[in-house]
Scaffold this motif. Structure first.
Motif, mmCIF file in Angstrom:
data_model
loop_
_atom_site.group_PDB
_atom_site.id
_atom_site.type_symbol
_atom_site.label_atom_id
_atom_site.label_comp_id
_atom_site.label_asym_id
_atom_site.label_seq_id
_atom_site.Cartn_x
_atom_site.Cartn_y
_atom_site.Cartn_z
ATOM 1 N N MET A 262 -13.578 -4.611 10.713
ATOM 2 C CA MET A 262 -13.463 -3.413 9.884
ATOM 3 C C MET A 262 -14.167 -3.599 8.546
ATOM 4 S SD MET A 262 -9.447 -2.378 10.390
ATOM 5 C CE MET A 262 -8.771 -1.909 11.979
ATOM 6 N N ASP A 263 -14.554 -2.471 7.929
ATOM 7 C CA ASP A 263 -15.041 -2.533 6.553
ATOM 8 C C ASP A 263 -13.851 -2.456 5.606
ATOM 9 O OD1 ASP A 263 -14.286 0.189 6.248
ATOM 10 O OD2 ASP A 263 -16.264 0.890 6.876
ATOM 11 N N GLU A 264 -14.109 -2.512 4.307
ATOM 12 C CA GLU A 264 -13.023 -2.600 3.338
ATOM 13 C C GLU A 264 -12.115 -1.369 3.345
ATOM 14 O OE1 GLU A 264 -11.961 -5.162 1.503
ATOM 15 O OE2 GLU A 264 -13.451 -6.278 2.656
ATOM 16 N N SER A 265 -12.705 -0.192 3.488
ATOM 17 C CA SER A 265 -11.881 1.019 3.505
ATOM 18 C C SER A 265 -10.990 1.061 4.739
ATOM 19 C CB SER A 265 -12.764 2.262 3.439
ATOM 20 O OG SER A 265 -13.584 2.363 4.599
ATOM 21 N N ALA A 268 -8.154 -1.326 4.262
ATOM 22 C CA ALA A 268 -7.163 -0.737 3.359
ATOM 23 C C ALA A 268 -6.255 0.240 4.109
ATOM 24 C CB ALA A 268 -7.872 -0.025 2.199
ATOM 25 N N GLU A 269 -6.855 1.006 5.016
ATOM 26 C CA GLU A 269 -6.055 1.923 5.823
ATOM 27 C C GLU A 269 -5.129 1.164 6.765
ATOM 28 O OE1 GLU A 269 -4.609 5.530 7.551
ATOM 29 O OE2 GLU A 269 -5.444 4.934 5.606
ATOM 30 N N LEU A 270 -5.616 0.069 7.346
ATOM 31 C CA LEU A 270 -4.779 -0.744 8.216
ATOM 32 C C LEU A 270 -3.603 -1.320 7.434
ATOM 33 C CD1 LEU A 270 -4.206 -2.100 10.937
ATOM 34 C CD2 LEU A 270 -5.781 -3.938 10.278
ATOM 35 N N ASP A 271 -3.854 -1.786 6.227
ATOM 36 C CA ASP A 271 -2.772 -2.303 5.392
ATOM 37 C C ASP A 271 -1.758 -1.211 5.073
ATOM 38 O OD1 ASP A 271 -3.340 -5.016 5.144
ATOM 39 O OD2 ASP A 271 -4.752 -4.710 3.513
ATOM 40 N N ARG A 272 -2.258 -0.005 4.825
ATOM 41 C CA ARG A 272 -1.347 1.098 4.524
ATOM 42 C C ARG A 272 -0.455 1.401 5.732
ATOM 43 N NH1 ARG A 272 -0.543 6.249 5.308
ATOM 44 N NH2 ARG A 272 -2.347 6.469 6.679
ATOM 45 N N VAL A 273 -1.064 1.448 6.929
ATOM 46 C CA VAL A 273 -0.306 1.722 8.147
ATOM 47 C C VAL A 273 0.709 0.604 8.407
ATOM 48 C CG1 VAL A 273 -0.473 1.940 10.665
ATOM 49 C CG2 VAL A 273 -2.118 3.130 9.193
ATOM 50 N N ALA A 274 0.274 -0.644 8.219
ATOM 51 C CA ALA A 274 1.179 -1.772 8.434
ATOM 52 C C ALA A 274 2.335 -1.738 7.439
ATOM 53 C CB ALA A 274 0.416 -3.089 8.318
ATOM 54 N N VAL A 298 5.461 -14.539 6.397
ATOM 55 C CA VAL A 298 4.345 -14.426 5.453
ATOM 56 C C VAL A 298 4.043 -12.963 5.154
ATOM 57 C CG1 VAL A 298 1.883 -14.857 5.116
ATOM 58 C CG2 VAL A 298 3.335 -16.638 6.088
ATOM 59 N N TYR A 299 4.001 -12.132 6.205
ATOM 60 C CA TYR A 299 3.739 -10.708 5.999
ATOM 61 C C TYR A 299 4.820 -10.065 5.126
ATOM 62 C CZ TYR A 299 0.728 -11.377 10.121
ATOM 63 O OH TYR A 299 -0.205 -11.824 11.024
ATOM 64 N N SER A 300 6.060 -10.516 5.283
ATOM 65 C CA SER A 300 7.162 -9.965 4.498
ATOM 66 C C SER A 300 7.021 -10.293 3.013
ATOM 67 C CB SER A 300 8.499 -10.506 5.014
ATOM 68 O OG SER A 300 8.733 -10.092 6.345
ATOM 69 N N LEU A 301 6.399 -11.423 2.714
ATOM 70 C CA LEU A 301 6.188 -11.807 1.327
ATOM 71 C C LEU A 301 5.087 -10.984 0.666
ATOM 72 C CD1 LEU A 301 6.412 -15.705 1.630
ATOM 73 C CD2 LEU A 301 8.091 -14.181 0.568
ATOM 74 N N PHE A 302 4.117 -10.554 1.459
ATOM 75 C CA PHE A 302 2.989 -9.779 0.940
ATOM 76 C C PHE A 302 2.797 -8.524 1.789
ATOM 77 C CE2 PHE A 302 2.276 -14.321 0.263
ATOM 78 C CZ PHE A 302 2.121 -14.378 -1.125
ATOM 79 N N PRO A 303 3.766 -7.617 1.780
ATOM 80 C CA PRO A 303 3.764 -6.494 2.723
ATOM 81 C C PRO A 303 2.638 -5.485 2.517
ATOM 82 C CG PRO A 303 5.479 -6.203 1.080
ATOM 83 C CD PRO A 303 4.934 -7.589 0.894
ATOM 84 N N ARG A 304 2.010 -5.487 1.342
ATOM 85 C CA ARG A 304 0.909 -4.549 1.108
ATOM 86 C C ARG A 304 -0.450 -5.160 1.442
ATOM 87 N NH1 ARG A 304 2.272 0.097 -1.457
ATOM 88 N NH2 ARG A 304 4.319 0.183 -2.485
ATOM 89 N N HIS A 305 -0.471 -6.403 1.869
ATOM 90 C CA HIS A 305 -1.732 -7.092 2.158
ATOM 91 C C HIS A 305 -1.623 -7.850 3.485
ATOM 92 C CE1 HIS A 305 -2.870 -6.196 -1.993
ATOM 93 N NE2 HIS A 305 -1.678 -6.650 -2.354
ATOM 94 N N ILE A 306 -1.057 -7.201 4.462
ATOM 95 C CA ILE A 306 -0.763 -7.881 5.723
ATOM 96 C C ILE A 306 -2.027 -8.301 6.456
ATOM 97 C CG2 ILE A 306 0.203 -7.508 8.038
ATOM 98 C CD1 ILE A 306 2.477 -5.959 6.729
ATOM 99 N N SER A 307 -3.034 -7.432 6.512
ATOM 100 C CA SER A 307 -4.249 -7.804 7.246
ATOM 101 C C SER A 307 -4.956 -8.968 6.562
ATOM 102 C CB SER A 307 -5.187 -6.607 7.381
ATOM 103 O OG SER A 307 -5.789 -6.263 6.146
#
Length: 328
Positions: A262-265, A268-274, A298-307
């Motif tokens: 994926m590209d950066e945008s 970002a959408e994947l992180d939002r969905v996650a 790990v994902y729980s510690l950084f839930p807005r940056h999961i990907s």
């Protein structure tokens, strides 16, 4: 009534449709009907199929505007009259003269589902995907509990009456529909008979839905498929909870794997969905495998940056000579 209904959705498969249809016709029995669903294919795929089948009375061709694989399968299922249905992808093929064997297996065991083996065809070489114990009968939920469920719908034969009794069909308009459909079907099945024979051959079509790069596949997997299975698992027998946790964990990480392409945008959408579906992380933490538990924490510690966490962990593992990229 025919014993089998073979349902083949058709969409942009000119290179493969001839081999697929011919493999279905190469049977020494006439106990089947063939249902071809033209899902608005813009190429010559349907014309090629028509030439091969000719004026056979046991072949039905349905035409519809492009609506996706799920809708095409559902359309075929609605038209099917066979006792058992087989969802075959148009870029794959089945074993010639396998229906006589399947008819004997179904006649002996009267199962809700038949689970048989599949293989990849790579540069002409046949590579077995998995094995089964020949003739073994199990309840469907056992496959979920033991973690040996194969979610690809074409790797199973389904009794049509069983699907109808449970209202089972494919969710329309999404990718990864098998990951939502198959666990539910197996959970409800009272009897599944196993075959160790390779009856299904997967072609390596780079343009297929499963291999083509499309960010929507990752979004659908998290937002629709895993969400629905999560809700379903809460109502399931407690003995299956860990199995469902493992299925969701595998799918969640598989969705994140798409972030490499994926590209950066899109990331970002994947992180939002996650993040919006971060409640799914409890399935990872409660899974049976340590790699899922660690990922979930790990994902729980950084839930807005999961990907980003996923890619970082993959990089760390690769640097140590390991690869935990998840694949279906």
């Amino acid at each position: 009534m025919k014993t089998f209904s073979i349902i083949i959705p058709i969409y942009k498969v000119e290179r493969y449709i001839a081999a697929c249809v011919q493999s279905c016709l190469d049977q020494k029995t006439d106990n089947f009907e063939l249902i071809l669903v033209d899902d608005g294919s813009p190429d010559m795929s349907v014309d090629i199929a028509r030439r091969i089948v000719g004026p056979r009375p046991d072949v039905t061709i349905i035409s519809q505007s492009n609506a996706g694989l799920s809708a095409a399968r559902n359309a075929g299922l609605a038209r099917a009259r066979g006792e058992y249905v087989w969802f075959v992808d148009a870029d794959d093929r089945i074993e010639p003269d396998c229906l006589g064997y399947l008819e004997s297996l179904c006649g002996t065991h009267r199962p809700d589902i038949v689970s048989f083996c599949a293989a990849d065809v790579i540069d002409g070489n046949v590579c077995r995907r998995f094995s089964r114990k020949e003739g073994e009968c199990r309840i469907g939920a056992d496959f979920i509990r033991k973690g040996d469920l194969q979610v690809c719908a074409p790797f199973s034969l389904f009794k049509r009456e069983f699907l109808a009794s449970r209202g089972l069909e494919f969710v329309k308009g999404i990718f990864h529909e098998d990951s939502e459909f198959t666990p539910r079907a197996y959970y409800y099945a009272d009897k599944v008979v196993c075959s160790d024979r390779i009856l299904y051959y997967v072609s390596q079509n780079p343009d297929s839905i499963t291999r083509s790069v499309n960010p929507q596949k990752a979004f659908d997997s998290i937002r629709v498929v895993q969400a629905r299975i999560s809700r379903f698992s809460k109502e399931a027998d407690s003995s299956c909870r860990t199995g469902f946790n493992d299925l969701i964990s595998s799918d969640f990480n598989h969705a994140l794997k798409n972030s490499f392409d994926m590209d950066e945008s899109q990331r970002a959408e994947l992180d939002r969905v996650a993040y919006e579906n971060r409640y799914l992380l409890h399935h990872l933490i409660a899974a049976s495998r340590l790699k899922y538990k660690i990922s979930g924490l790990v994902y729980s510690l950084f839930p807005r940056h999961i990907s980003g966490c996923y890619r970082l962990m993959q990089g760390l593992r690769a640097s140590r000579g390991f690869s935990l990229r998840h694949s279906r």
